[in-house]
Design an enzyme around this catalytic site. Sequence first.
Site, short mmCIF file in Angstrom:
data_model
loop_
_atom_site.label_atom_id
_atom_site.label_comp_id
_atom_site.label_asym_id
_atom_site.label_seq_id
_atom_site.Cartn_x
_atom_site.Cartn_y
_atom_site.Cartn_z
N ASP A 23 12.46 -7.06 -7.98
CA ASP A 23 12.80 -5.93 -7.11
C ASP A 23 13.63 -6.53 -5.98
O ASP A 23 13.11 -7.28 -5.16
CB ASP A 23 11.50 -5.31 -6.59
CG ASP A 23 11.74 -4.19 -5.59
OD1 ASP A 23 12.88 -4.04 -5.12
OD2 ASP A 23 10.76 -3.49 -5.26
N ASP A 61 11.91 0.52 -9.57
CA ASP A 61 12.74 -0.21 -8.61
C ASP A 61 12.98 -1.67 -9.00
O ASP A 61 13.41 -2.47 -8.17
CB ASP A 61 12.13 -0.12 -7.20
CG ASP A 61 10.74 -0.75 -7.13
OD1 ASP A 61 10.23 -1.22 -8.17
OD2 ASP A 61 10.15 -0.75 -6.03
N ASN A 113 13.42 -23.52 -11.42
CA ASN A 113 12.71 -22.57 -12.26
C ASN A 113 12.31 -21.38 -11.38
O ASN A 113 11.85 -21.58 -10.25
CB ASN A 113 11.44 -23.27 -12.81
CG ASN A 113 10.81 -22.49 -13.93
OD1 ASN A 113 10.46 -21.33 -13.75
ND2 ASN A 113 10.65 -23.12 -15.08
N ASP A 140 6.53 -0.55 -14.18
CA ASP A 140 6.66 -0.55 -12.71
C ASP A 140 5.42 0.08 -12.10
O ASP A 140 4.79 0.95 -12.71
CB ASP A 140 7.92 0.22 -12.27
CG ASP A 140 8.20 0.01 -10.78
OD1 ASP A 140 7.92 -1.09 -10.26
OD2 ASP A 140 8.70 0.95 -10.12
N TYR A 241 0.16 -9.62 0.87
CA TYR A 241 0.59 -8.50 0.03
C TYR A 241 2.10 -8.30 0.09
O TYR A 241 2.66 -8.16 1.17
CB TYR A 241 -0.10 -7.20 0.49
CG TYR A 241 0.36 -6.01 -0.32
CD1 TYR A 241 -0.02 -5.88 -1.65
CD2 TYR A 241 1.19 -5.05 0.24
CE1 TYR A 241 0.43 -4.82 -2.41
CE2 TYR A 241 1.63 -3.97 -0.51
CZ TYR A 241 1.25 -3.86 -1.84
OH TYR A 241 1.68 -2.82 -2.59
N LYS A 244 3.01 -4.88 -5.87
CA LYS A 244 2.34 -5.28 -7.12
C LYS A 244 3.32 -6.09 -7.96
O LYS A 244 4.50 -6.20 -7.65
CB LYS A 244 1.89 -4.03 -7.87
CG LYS A 244 0.52 -3.55 -7.41
CD LYS A 244 -0.64 -4.39 -7.96
CE LYS A 244 -1.94 -3.94 -7.33
NZ LYS A 244 -3.04 -4.86 -7.48
C1 F6R Z 1 3.95 -0.14 -4.73
C2 F6R Z 1 5.13 0.08 -3.92
C3 F6R Z 1 5.14 1.20 -2.96
C4 F6R Z 1 5.01 0.71 -1.52
C5 F6R Z 1 4.97 1.86 -0.50
C6 F6R Z 1 4.95 1.35 0.94
O1 F6R Z 1 4.12 -1.26 -5.56
O2 F6R Z 1 6.08 -0.64 -3.97
O3 F6R Z 1 4.15 2.16 -3.24
O4 F6R Z 1 3.86 -0.09 -1.39
O5 F6R Z 1 6.10 2.69 -0.66
O6 F6R Z 1 6.07 0.56 1.11
P1 F6R Z 1 6.48 -0.14 2.47
O7 F6R Z 1 5.31 -0.96 2.92
O8 F6R Z 1 7.68 -0.94 2.10
O9 F6R Z 1 6.79 0.97 3.44
MG MG Z 2 10.00 -2.04 -4.35
MG MG Z 3 8.65 -2.38 -8.73
#
Ligand code: F6R
Ligand code: MG
Ligand code: MG
Length: 378
Positions: A23, A61, A113, A140, A241, A244
Amino acid sequence: MQPLILFPRDIMSKVTVSIIKADVGGFPGHSTVHPELMKVAEDNLKGKDILTDYHVTHCGDDLELIMTHEEGEDSEEVHALAWDTFKEATDKAEKLGLYGAGQDLLSDAFSGNVRGMGPGIAEMEFTPRKAEPFVAFLMDKTEPGAFNLPIFKIFADPFNTAGLVIDPSIHQGFRFEIWDIKESKRIFMDSPEEMYDILALIGAKSRFVIKRVYPKEGKLPGDEPVAAVSTEKLYQIAGEYVGKDDPVAIVRSQSGLPALGEVLEPFAHPFLVSGWMRGSHNGPMMPVSIKNSVCTRFDGPPRVNALGFQLKNGSLGDAADLFDDPAFDPVREESAKIADYMRRHGPFEPHRLPMEDMEYTTLPGVMKEFEDRFESLK
Ligand code: F6R
Ligand code: MG
Ligand code: MG
């Protein structure tokens, strides 16, 4: 007189299929990939001698590079090409003001790598058969363990894969390579002999993940995988974090392996996976076409795409968008209904993940604010 070539090179030489994904910027938010990023990736892979062929696509994404070559797994040159491509796409994402540009590139410098640097990788080297169909699965808003259930069903469940019962060429079953991604160790287990032990592990999908599947004995070489799954965990790399670890997988099919329809069949059930909004919720897996690979509702629900290829002399040929089929409409509807049902739980488990899994999300940051206010009950 022409020399007699018994084993032409195109049949003998091994091919490597590498899916490398990252991503590197969403449009808008975390929903999908801007077409300009796909164009950058196309331009970057085009005409590269190291590759036999490539196909650029996206899942939600995530920018997905599906590549074939003869360099084997973990090739520094192939990984460097993928890394440079993601870097170029990140520059474009920054120029376009896309969301979270370079999100999954967790290091500044490439060091030989892409493993451990953020991108997800599924790779496998094998000797192609005369006709070699395989499926690239892209997910995703979920994690590598989301592949446990479908990969198990494809290679071990006789209620899914009729061939396990009625085709002598796969009746003996398959060997599973299972990784403990918390303790960094692995185990090989055979199905059907050790089926219950396999399930004892892989039912705990946030810890034990199927990494590869091998044929046992028979028509195919036992040391060449027939399926491979990406297992990278971003939080383990970044220490915090960062979303995912949307996984990818490669599954070979037909003659001595599960048929294409047996490979797709597990996705006729919208099984629950963890991920979805903020990587913190359980939700149904929805199989979709590439054009519908846009994570909208509550940043989801989690999606899976399946692209089918017939390898020819290492080339991918055309991609078939396998879930672009009305036969999968009922599972999409069921998945949307399950999404409704799960959403009605709001912040409550089991829609929200159990505390153990929330440890790797943004929740601890909230709890830290009031942790000193707890009074002992002892
Ligand atoms: C899950 C994901 C989204 C973001 C959410 C908050 O993998 O990518 O659900 O966690 O949109 O995103 P931020 O913290 O970037 O505002
Ligand atoms: Mg993303
Ligand atoms: Mg993604």
